[in-house]
Motif scaffolding. Structure first.
Motif, PDB file in Angstrom:
ATOM      1  N   SER A 133       0.846  -1.177   0.000  1.00  0.00           N
ATOM      2  CA  SER A 133       0.000   0.000   0.000  1.00  0.00           C
ATOM      3  C   SER A 133       0.891   1.240   0.000  1.00  0.00           C
ATOM      4  CB  SER A 133      -0.942  -0.041   1.208  1.00  0.00           C
ATOM      5  OG  SER A 133      -1.843   1.027   1.205  1.00  0.00           O
ATOM      6  N   SER A 149      -6.535   7.340  -2.951  1.00  0.00           N
ATOM      7  CA  SER A 149      -7.829   6.650  -2.920  1.00  0.00           C
ATOM      8  C   SER A 149      -7.677   5.182  -3.269  1.00  0.00           C
ATOM      9  CB  SER A 149      -8.794   7.318  -3.909  1.00  0.00           C
ATOM     10  OG  SER A 149      -9.081   8.644  -3.522  1.00  0.00           O
ATOM     11  N   ALA A 152      -6.133   3.490  -0.261  1.00  0.00           N
ATOM     12  CA  ALA A 152      -7.098   3.380   0.835  1.00  0.00           C
ATOM     13  C   ALA A 152      -8.053   2.219   0.573  1.00  0.00           C
ATOM     14  CB  ALA A 152      -7.866   4.690   0.992  1.00  0.00           C
ATOM     15  N   ALA A 153      -8.457   2.048  -0.682  1.00  0.00           N
ATOM     16  CA  ALA A 153      -9.284   0.888  -1.036  1.00  0.00           C
ATOM     17  C   ALA A 153      -8.528  -0.410  -0.780  1.00  0.00           C
ATOM     18  CB  ALA A 153      -9.710   0.981  -2.500  1.00  0.00           C
ATOM     19  N   GLU A 155      -6.355  -0.903   1.487  1.00  0.00           N
ATOM     20  CA  GLU A 155      -6.358  -1.157   2.932  1.00  0.00           C
ATOM     21  C   GLU A 155      -7.615  -1.917   3.355  1.00  0.00           C
ATOM     22  OE1 GLU A 155      -3.869  -0.345   5.340  1.00  0.00           O
ATOM     23  OE2 GLU A 155      -2.862  -0.246   3.399  1.00  0.00           O
ATOM     24  N   ASN A 156      -8.750  -1.544   2.805  1.00  0.00           N
ATOM     25  CA  ASN A 156      -9.980  -2.248   3.160  1.00  0.00           C
ATOM     26  C   ASN A 156      -9.992  -3.659   2.583  1.00  0.00           C
ATOM     27  OD1 ASN A 156     -12.636  -2.006   4.522  1.00  0.00           O
ATOM     28  ND2 ASN A 156     -13.385  -2.520   2.476  1.00  0.00           N
ATOM     29  N   ILE A 157      -9.450  -3.818   1.385  1.00  0.00           N
ATOM     30  CA  ILE A 157      -9.303  -5.154   0.815  1.00  0.00           C
ATOM     31  C   ILE A 157      -8.451  -6.018   1.750  1.00  0.00           C
ATOM     32  CG2 ILE A 157      -8.222  -6.442  -1.078  1.00  0.00           C
ATOM     33  CD1 ILE A 157      -9.115  -4.077  -2.917  1.00  0.00           C
ATOM     34  N   THR A 158      -7.404  -5.427   2.301  1.00  0.00           N
ATOM     35  CA  THR A 158      -6.527  -6.149   3.230  1.00  0.00           C
ATOM     36  C   THR A 158      -7.297  -6.594   4.469  1.00  0.00           C
ATOM     37  OG1 THR A 158      -4.579  -4.899   2.482  1.00  0.00           O
ATOM     38  CG2 THR A 158      -4.451  -5.949   4.651  1.00  0.00           C
ATOM     39  N   ARG A 159      -8.013  -5.664   5.094  1.00  0.00           N
ATOM     40  CA  ARG A 159      -8.720  -5.998   6.331  1.00  0.00           C
ATOM     41  C   ARG A 159      -9.821  -7.032   6.098  1.00  0.00           C
ATOM     42  NH1 ARG A 159      -8.039  -0.350   7.036  1.00  0.00           N
ATOM     43  NH2 ARG A 159     -10.109   0.035   6.173  1.00  0.00           N
ATOM     44  N   CYS A 160     -10.626  -6.831   5.047  1.00  0.00           N
ATOM     45  CA  CYS A 160     -11.707  -7.777   4.772  1.00  0.00           C
ATOM     46  C   CYS A 160     -11.170  -9.150   4.400  1.00  0.00           C
ATOM     47  CB  CYS A 160     -12.598  -7.237   3.649  1.00  0.00           C
ATOM     48  SG  CYS A 160     -13.625  -5.830   4.136  1.00  0.00           S
ATOM     49  N   HIS A 232      -1.846  -2.822   8.990  1.00  0.00           N
ATOM     50  CA  HIS A 232      -1.052  -2.034   8.045  1.00  0.00           C
ATOM     51  C   HIS A 232       0.199  -1.566   8.774  1.00  0.00           C
ATOM     52  CE1 HIS A 232      -3.696   1.213   9.828  1.00  0.00           C
ATOM     53  NE2 HIS A 232      -2.515   1.795   9.949  1.00  0.00           N
TER      54      HIS A 232
END
Length: 242
Positions: A133, A149, A152-153, A155-160, A232
């Motif tokens: 990232s 942006s 940041a997307a 990052e959410n892919i990582t968490r989910c 992260h």
């Protein structure tokens, strides 16, 4: 703890600055590395240097990614392929460039994760994924509306992905580097009026090197990080601690 014992690890963007250095580190740690990218010529060069295998696909093409990864025996993935886009404000952003940045950096990483983890789950030996990232995902940077942006997307892919894949013993983390003077970044960040005020805000006061990013990637992939998932990791000289 960082010996990969011949495990197969895919590195997208494997002929680039950070990606190529990651390939070198993983090969030294006894991983069986598969470097991925669009340029067969560039991939051939890293293969000659390191002995890694190669696979060619465009991160913008789901069909190419699916065909390249179908049946591939994988234990790990480094999503390092990316597109820098443009330096622009929200007022003058080129939406076509914005769309391309999102397509490559976020959608492309998700597609690689989608098809790689199907194989990893089927094999049933667990594994690890590291998404490359950026600090631009964590703080606002001038001119980085598109790139930030996209990351940041990611990052959410990582968490989910960490949430969904933990039950298969697959860990998913991201690293968030500051500027590394690769060909993609140097044109903008080498300008004194850009570099000097930025570095003054960074406690360590210097750019990161490819090795300083590849090292933490290898750690997060390794068994030494076997209880770490969904994080992260800023590699930013303290910039985001302010």
């Amino acid at each position: 703890m960082t010996d990969f014992h011949g495990r197969n690890i895919l590195v997208t963007g494997g002929s680039g600055g950070i990606g190529g250095t990651t390939v070198r580190h993983l090969v030294k740690a006894n991983a069986n590395v598969i470097a991925a990218g669009r340029s067969q010529e560039a991939l051939a060069a890293i293969a000659r240097e390191t002995g890694c295998r190669t696979v060619t696909f465009d991160l913008a093409s789901e069909n190419e990614i699916r065909d390249a990864l179908e049946g591939l025996d994988l234990w790990g993935v480094v999503n390092c392929g990316g597109f820098g886009g443009e330096i622009a404000t929200p007022m003058d952003t080129d939406i076509a460039i914005f769309d391309k940045v999102i397509t490559v950096n976020a959608r492309g990483a998700l597609l690689v994760t989608k098809y790689a983890t199907r194989q990893m789950v089927a094999i049933g030996k667990g594994g690890a994924i590291v998404n490359v990232s950026s600090q631009a995902a964590l703080v606002a940077l001038d001119g980085h509306i598109s790139y930030g942006s996209s990351k940041a997307a990611l990052e959410n892919i990582t968490r989910c992905s960490a949430l969904e894949l933990g039950k298969y013993n697959i860990r998913v983390n991201s690293v968030n580097p500051t500027v590394v003077m690769t060909p993609i970044s140097s044109g903008h960040w080498s300008q004194p009026h850009v570099a000097e005020p930025f570095l003054k805000q960074m406690p360590l006061g210097r750019w990161a090197t490819e090795d300083e990013v590849a090292g933490p990637i290898v750690f997060l992939l390794s068994d030494a990080a076997s209880m770490i998932t969904g994080i992260h990791l800023p590699i930013d000289g303290g910039y985001t601690c302010r």
